[in-house]
Motif scaffolding. Structure first.
Motif, PDB file in Angstrom:
ATOM      1  N   PHE A  43      33.326  41.492  34.225  1.00 45.19           N
ATOM      2  CA  PHE A  43      31.910  41.841  34.076  1.00 45.19           C
ATOM      3  C   PHE A  43      31.141  41.485  35.341  1.00 45.19           C
ATOM      4  CE2 PHE A  43      27.524  40.912  32.838  1.00 45.19           C
ATOM      5  CZ  PHE A  43      27.184  42.093  32.193  1.00 45.19           C
ATOM      6  N   ALA A  44      31.455  40.342  35.938  1.00 44.51           N
ATOM      7  CA  ALA A  44      30.780  39.940  37.173  1.00 44.51           C
ATOM      8  C   ALA A  44      31.075  40.924  38.302  1.00 44.51           C
ATOM      9  CB  ALA A  44      31.208  38.532  37.570  1.00 44.51           C
ATOM     10  N   TYR A  45      32.307  41.385  38.387  1.00 41.95           N
ATOM     11  CA  TYR A  45      32.633  42.391  39.408  1.00 41.95           C
ATOM     12  C   TYR A  45      31.913  43.702  39.123  1.00 41.95           C
ATOM     13  CZ  TYR A  45      36.252  39.763  41.895  1.00 41.95           C
ATOM     14  OH  TYR A  45      36.920  38.847  42.668  1.00 41.95           O
ATOM     15  N   VAL A  99      36.953  43.779  44.394  1.00 38.76           N
ATOM     16  CA  VAL A  99      37.925  43.383  43.378  1.00 38.76           C
ATOM     17  C   VAL A  99      38.523  42.034  43.749  1.00 38.76           C
ATOM     18  CG1 VAL A  99      38.536  45.740  42.706  1.00 38.76           C
ATOM     19  CG2 VAL A  99      39.813  44.605  44.542  1.00 38.76           C
ATOM     20  N   GLY A 100      39.192  41.436  42.788  1.00 31.44           N
ATOM     21  CA  GLY A 100      39.844  40.156  43.019  1.00 31.44           C
ATOM     22  C   GLY A 100      40.408  39.635  41.719  1.00 31.44           C
ATOM     23  N   PRO A 101      40.845  38.387  41.682  1.00 32.28           N
ATOM     24  CA  PRO A 101      41.401  37.817  40.456  1.00 32.28           C
ATOM     25  C   PRO A 101      40.423  37.945  39.288  1.00 32.28           C
ATOM     26  CG  PRO A 101      41.815  36.366  42.320  1.00 32.28           C
ATOM     27  CD  PRO A 101      40.890  37.445  42.821  1.00 32.28           C
ATOM     28  N   HIS A 145      43.626  42.311  46.420  1.00 27.32           N
ATOM     29  CA  HIS A 145      43.110  40.947  46.341  1.00 27.32           C
ATOM     30  C   HIS A 145      43.000  40.334  47.734  1.00 27.32           C
ATOM     31  CE1 HIS A 145      44.103  39.983  41.841  1.00 27.32           C
ATOM     32  NE2 HIS A 145      43.464  41.131  42.006  1.00 27.32           N
ATOM     33  N   LEU A 146      43.889  40.732  48.600  1.00 28.00           N
ATOM     34  CA  LEU A 146      43.885  40.186  49.971  1.00 28.00           C
ATOM     35  C   LEU A 146      42.791  40.809  50.822  1.00 28.00           C
ATOM     36  CD1 LEU A 146      47.742  40.137  50.584  1.00 28.00           C
ATOM     37  CD2 LEU A 146      46.284  38.322  49.689  1.00 28.00           C
ATOM     38  N   GLY A 154      35.734  47.490  33.317  1.00 24.67           N
ATOM     39  CA  GLY A 154      36.450  46.705  34.328  1.00 24.67           C
ATOM     40  C   GLY A 154      35.599  46.488  35.562  1.00 24.67           C
ATOM     41  N   SER A 155      36.074  46.985  36.687  1.00 25.07           N
ATOM     42  CA  SER A 155      35.355  46.846  37.956  1.00 25.07           C
ATOM     43  C   SER A 155      34.134  47.746  38.045  1.00 25.07           C
ATOM     44  CB  SER A 155      36.292  47.180  39.121  1.00 25.07           C
ATOM     45  OG  SER A 155      36.686  48.545  39.059  1.00 25.07           O
ATOM     46  N   GLY A 156      33.967  48.625  37.066  1.00 17.47           N
ATOM     47  CA  GLY A 156      32.881  49.601  37.124  1.00 17.47           C
ATOM     48  C   GLY A 156      33.280  50.886  37.817  1.00 17.47           C
ATOM     49  N   ALA A 157      34.575  51.105  37.980  1.00 21.07           N
ATOM     50  CA  ALA A 157      35.057  52.248  38.756  1.00 21.07           C
ATOM     51  C   ALA A 157      34.591  53.577  38.169  1.00 21.07           C
ATOM     52  CB  ALA A 157      36.578  52.212  38.845  1.00 21.07           C
TER      53      ALA A 157
END
Length: 283
Positions: free
Chosen positions: A150-152, A85-87, A71-72, A123-126
């Protein structure tokens, strides 16, 4: 000016005291992020200017509270790609790469020009992104329910030939019923009773939708099995990740479903039970 070695040592001590799993590595990776260099590049940096030192201190203070490293830095590495990635989105773990390896081996063994692959709960699309980028001849479909995730996924899958849809994995892709060669999934699998045992980084920062799955952790696994049974062609394969304590209970979901044979549990690179695989029985 702040001495780099001193800054790294102090951050490492703070992270260690806070219970961070890899204090020195995290200290280095945050400094890499601040400086825009590599871990090797840190060897030639002697000092931080005031702005760099302030930026580093801000990140160290946040990591000290167990805010996820990814996240950082706003990115997570997964196989050959860097993902945003993020919150609101589950941070992909290296363990899931074993599931992708298996899935790619299934694709490679198929005698079809354009294998159809579905990623349930992307998830992130990984997973979907890894398959689409490493096997571009595959027709990849992915679904995600969480709004932020979904946005990520949209961002991480941009430029790849992936059919991404917003919805629940339990009733996704009715238009593909009986035509899919491979289903992959990293569903939520943590029992609600295991809250205390989950790392702070995941428990407090990953979305609940991606973590918790009923009293035994297998609610979503039952949905994956049911959806895979509907989507897969005869002989099609499914692989789904699970917790390392579910090496027997997760395969049992596919056995009791009744639509699968060749049910087998598989290990990750650390030798721990990690994902179950099965074949759709030939009707």
């Amino acid at each position: 000016m702040t001495d780099v070695r001193t800054a790294l040592a102090q951050a490492t001590r703070r992270f260690d005291a806070a219970g961070v799993a890899s204090p020195r590595i995290d200290a280095e990776l945050l400094l890499v992020h601040v400086l825009g260099t590599s871990r090797t590049g840190l060897l030639v940096v002697d000092a931080l200017d005031d702005a760099q030192a302030a930026a580093y201190e801000s990140l160290v203070a946040r990591r000290e509270t167990r805010e996820p490293l990814q996240h950082l830095t706003t990115t997570a590495a997964f196989r050959y790609r860097e993902l945003a990635v993020g919150p609101g989105v589950f941070v992909p773990r290296p363990e899931t790469e074993s599931l992708v390896d298996w899935g790619l081996s299934v694709i490679d063994a198929l005698e079809v020009s354009h294998p159809v692959v579905v990623d349930l709960g992307t998830g992130s699309g990984a997973i979907a992104g890894a398959v689409a980028s490493e096997r571009p001849h595959a027709r990849v479909h992915a679904v995600e329910l969480g709004e932020a995730a979904f946005a990520y996924a949209e961002r991480n899958l941009s430029g790849l030939d992936v059919d991404l849809r917003h919805g629940d994995l339990a009733d996704a892709f009715a238009d593909l019923d009986g035509t899919v060669d491979l289903v992959l999934s990293n569903p939520p699998y943590i029992p609600l009773t295991a809250w205390e045992s989950v790392a702070v980084e995941a428990r407090d920062h990953d979305p609940a939708l991606a973590l918790w799955s009923g009293e035994d952790g297998l609610d979503a696994m039952h949905d994956v099995a049911a959806t895979a049974a509907r989507l897969l062609r005869d002989g099609g394969a499914v692989g789904a990740e699970h917790a390392d304590v579910q090496g027997e209970s997760a395969p049992a979901v596919f056995v009791t479903n009744g639509a699968f044979d060749e049910v087998r549990d598989r290990l990750d690179l650390a030798g721990r039970p990690r994902f179950v695989t099965a074949r759709r029985v030939r009707r």
